[in-house]
Design an enzyme around this catalytic site. Sequence first.
Site, PDB file in Angstrom:
ATOM      1  N   SER A  83       0.830  -1.191   0.000  1.00  0.00           N
ATOM      2  CA  SER A  83       0.000   0.000   0.000  1.00  0.00           C
ATOM      3  C   SER A  83       0.878   1.261   0.000  1.00  0.00           C
ATOM      4  O   SER A  83       1.819   1.358  -0.803  1.00  0.00           O
ATOM      5  CB  SER A  83      -0.971  -0.050   1.179  1.00  0.00           C
ATOM      6  OG  SER A  83      -2.053   0.828   0.987  1.00  0.00           O
TER       7      SER A  83
ATOM      8  N   ASP B 240      -8.144  -4.930  -6.488  1.00  0.00           N
ATOM      9  CA  ASP B 240      -7.592  -4.049  -5.452  1.00  0.00           C
ATOM     10  C   ASP B 240      -7.698  -2.603  -5.937  1.00  0.00           C
ATOM     11  O   ASP B 240      -7.166  -2.252  -6.990  1.00  0.00           O
ATOM     12  CB  ASP B 240      -6.128  -4.429  -5.202  1.00  0.00           C
ATOM     13  CG  ASP B 240      -5.449  -3.562  -4.153  1.00  0.00           C
ATOM     14  OD1 ASP B 240      -6.042  -2.563  -3.702  1.00  0.00           O
ATOM     15  OD2 ASP B 240      -4.314  -3.905  -3.797  1.00  0.00           O
TER      16      ASP B 240
END
Length: 123
Positions: free
Chosen positions: A9, A65
């Site tokens: 991330s 995602d």
Amino acid sequence: AQMIITGHSLGASLALHCAMDFTILDYPLKFLYNFGQPRTGNYDFSQYVTSMMNQRIFRITHHKDPVPEVPLQAMGFYHEPHEVFYNELSTDYTVCDDSGEDPKCEDQYDADLNIYDHLSYMN
């Protein structure tokens, strides 16, 4: 000993900057493996990273995602190449083209609110 850097991330974007620093300082960096990395810079930044670290970058994405889809390309952001795209169940993967934005991989999806795919890398 050679180093391997990884991140997930926002930590993946930070890992990219760290790997670039290590490369510029000529530290022994072997690979950068990033999971669910957002777009970190513009096209020129992507090209600069590629010129410095080309075959040592691996950006892993998982199905829908949403994080790799932000910030938007329309805002001028762009991924560096060497994406490895895993399917929904993480039972198969595709080594994507070297564009950084392969329409057959994670880039085929619009930003989605399905945060589960962002939280479930490596099963």
